[in-house]
Design a protein around this motif. Structure first.
Motif, mmCIF file in Angstrom:
data_model
loop_
_atom_site.group_PDB
_atom_site.id
_atom_site.type_symbol
_atom_site.label_atom_id
_atom_site.label_comp_id
_atom_site.label_asym_id
_atom_site.label_seq_id
_atom_site.Cartn_x
_atom_site.Cartn_y
_atom_site.Cartn_z
ATOM 1 N N ALA A 22 0.827 -1.217 0.000
ATOM 2 C CA ALA A 22 0.000 0.000 0.000
ATOM 3 C C ALA A 22 0.859 1.263 0.000
ATOM 4 O O ALA A 22 0.881 2.005 0.980
ATOM 5 C CB ALA A 22 -0.921 -0.036 1.219
ATOM 6 N N PRO A 23 1.586 1.514 -1.083
ATOM 7 C CA PRO A 23 2.468 2.685 -1.091
ATOM 8 C C PRO A 23 1.716 4.013 -1.204
ATOM 9 O O PRO A 23 0.627 4.065 -1.781
ATOM 10 C CB PRO A 23 3.319 2.460 -2.349
ATOM 11 N N SER A 24 2.305 5.046 -0.631
ATOM 12 C CA SER A 24 1.780 6.410 -0.813
ATOM 13 C C SER A 24 2.628 7.048 -1.910
ATOM 14 O O SER A 24 3.846 7.174 -1.729
ATOM 15 C CB SER A 24 1.926 7.228 0.474
ATOM 16 N N GLU A 56 -2.178 4.590 -1.828
ATOM 17 C CA GLU A 56 -2.706 5.396 -0.716
ATOM 18 C C GLU A 56 -2.457 6.880 -1.003
ATOM 19 O O GLU A 56 -1.498 7.474 -0.511
ATOM 20 C CB GLU A 56 -2.082 4.932 0.594
ATOM 21 N N TYR A 184 -4.792 9.030 6.709
ATOM 22 C CA TYR A 184 -4.314 7.660 6.517
ATOM 23 C C TYR A 184 -5.012 6.643 7.418
ATOM 24 O O TYR A 184 -5.476 5.599 6.953
ATOM 25 C CB TYR A 184 -2.797 7.619 6.764
ATOM 26 N N VAL A 188 -6.879 3.438 5.748
ATOM 27 C CA VAL A 188 -6.225 2.121 5.833
ATOM 28 C C VAL A 188 -7.112 1.140 6.600
ATOM 29 O O VAL A 188 -7.220 -0.037 6.241
ATOM 30 C CB VAL A 188 -4.809 2.241 6.466
ATOM 31 N N ARG A 202 4.171 -4.599 6.825
ATOM 32 C CA ARG A 202 4.502 -3.212 6.484
ATOM 33 C C ARG A 202 5.650 -2.742 7.361
ATOM 34 O O ARG A 202 6.125 -3.474 8.224
ATOM 35 C CB ARG A 202 3.259 -2.334 6.671
ATOM 36 N N ILE A 206 5.157 2.191 11.180
ATOM 37 C CA ILE A 206 3.696 2.323 11.317
ATOM 38 C C ILE A 206 3.167 1.544 12.513
ATOM 39 O O ILE A 206 2.014 1.688 12.896
ATOM 40 C CB ILE A 206 2.998 1.866 10.010
HETATM 41 N N1 GLU Z 1 0.975 4.075 2.744
HETATM 42 C C1 GLU Z 1 1.925 3.755 3.777
HETATM 43 C C2 GLU Z 1 3.325 4.128 3.317
HETATM 44 O O1 GLU Z 1 3.569 4.267 2.133
HETATM 45 C C3 GLU Z 1 1.896 2.279 4.143
HETATM 46 C C4 GLU Z 1 0.672 1.934 4.871
HETATM 47 C C5 GLU Z 1 0.478 0.484 5.289
HETATM 48 O O2 GLU Z 1 1.130 -0.415 4.750
HETATM 49 O O3 GLU Z 1 -0.374 0.286 6.158
HETATM 50 O O4 GLU Z 1 4.181 4.276 4.157
#
Ligand code: GLU
Length: 301
Positions: A22-24, A56, A184, A188, A202, A206
């Motif tokens: 789930a990259p931003s 994301e 976020y 998420v 991940r 996080i």
């Molecule tokens: N979008 C987040 C990021 O790029 C990762 C979020 C997730 O894996 O829960 O750092």
């Protein structure tokens, strides 16, 4: 009060494992995000599961469509092929708002405090909790529980976190100055639930938000994630996490040899057994076959 929220183990024959990356898209993929992609892919494929790709991009100020495009190209070049359609969070604002006004409504409240009002206070002191301000006119916070939530992390071990003490009532939607942007933590939680994610792998950065995510998923009556894994971070020479903010160099997947080298380096960082240099797809097949999450536990020590 303590709540151990891991759901009872279900025989794996009933539920197909589903993982995600789930990259931003605030920049191109760098070596840190590459290791997360490779690990989550090999791990879920070693269980014959599905690997979903979710972009994301709720933060429209910082995320750029050209970065999303490049991320998809890089993953394809590396042989990291996702299952199902790519989800773009920027296209799901209506859905997230429905949750604020429906499933989560009882625990959402509007907050008019400015940054200046809260100067120096990390945990929100709930100034606006009982003001009954209109949700659509202000930023929206969610009341998070003040008890320990436990989850087992397949790399970091058992974790207990109190979301109220660690994070306070988090902002889940910003105010009109920020175009009511969805934060976020809300997006998420809803997407991991609705996409039926069973295994979330991940970055370790996080992990402090995991109990808040579990709490939101519980309040929204979404299916919980069965297994959590927070990966060791790739640090630069100064000991900082590689991120788009500190301008980690984007990976270059423009030819096959570079892709194979990137995969080899990522698998080495992930403590996995040696994989012979070959075409990316074949290297991944071998890495999937040999995948062992337990080896990552050594990386923490
Ligand atoms: N979008 C987040 C990021 O790029 C990762 C979020 C997730 O894996 O829960 O750092």
């Amino acid at each position: 009060m303590y709540g151990l929220t891991q759901q009872p183990l279900k025989p794996s024959s009933i539920k197909k494992p589903v993982g995600r990356f789930a990259p931003s898209p605030t920049g191109e993929l760098h070596f840190g995000s590459l290791t997360t992609a490779v690990a989550s892919y090999c791990h879920i494929k070693s269980m014959a599961g599905n690997w979903l790709l979710r972009i994301e991009d709720t933060d429209t100020q910082r995320c750029k469509p050209e970065f999303s495009k490049q991320i998809l190209i890089d993953l394809e070049n590396l042989g990291l092929h996702w299952d199902d359609e790519v989800i773009y969070q920027s296209q799901r604002t209506k859905l997230y708002n429905q949750y604020i006004h429906d499933e989560l409504h009882g625990l959402c409240y509007a907050c008019e405090c400015s940054r200046k009002d809260l100067k120096g206070q990390f945990i929100y002191p709930r100034n606006c909790l009982h003001k009954s301000l209109e949700l659509n006119k202000h930023k929206v916070r969610i009341e998070l529980p003040n008890h320990s939530i436990g989850f087992f992390d397949g790399i970091q071990g058992m974790q207990w976190q109190n979301p109220q003490k660690m994070l306070g009532d988090m902002v889940i939607r910003r105010d009109s100055n920020s175009n009511h942007m969805i934060n976020y933590i809300l997006a998420v939680s809803i997407d991991d639930g609705l996409q039926g994610i069973t295994h979330a792998m991940r970055g370790l950065d996080i992990m402090p938000m995991t109990s808040a995510q579990i709490a939101i998923m519980q309040i929204a009556k979404l299916p919980l994630i069965d297994y959590w894994y927070h990966l060791p971070l790739v640090l630069n020479d100064d000991g900082q996490k590689l991120s788009k903010q500190n301008l980690a160099t984007p990976i270059d997947t423009s030819n096959e040899r570079k892709c194979s080298e990137l995969l080899a380096t990522a698998l080495k960082f992930l403590q996995q057994p040696f994989v012979e240099m070959d075409k990316p797809q074949r290297m991944l097949d071998q890495a999937i076959h040999q995948w062992d999450t337990q080896l990552l536990r050594n990386k923490n020590q």
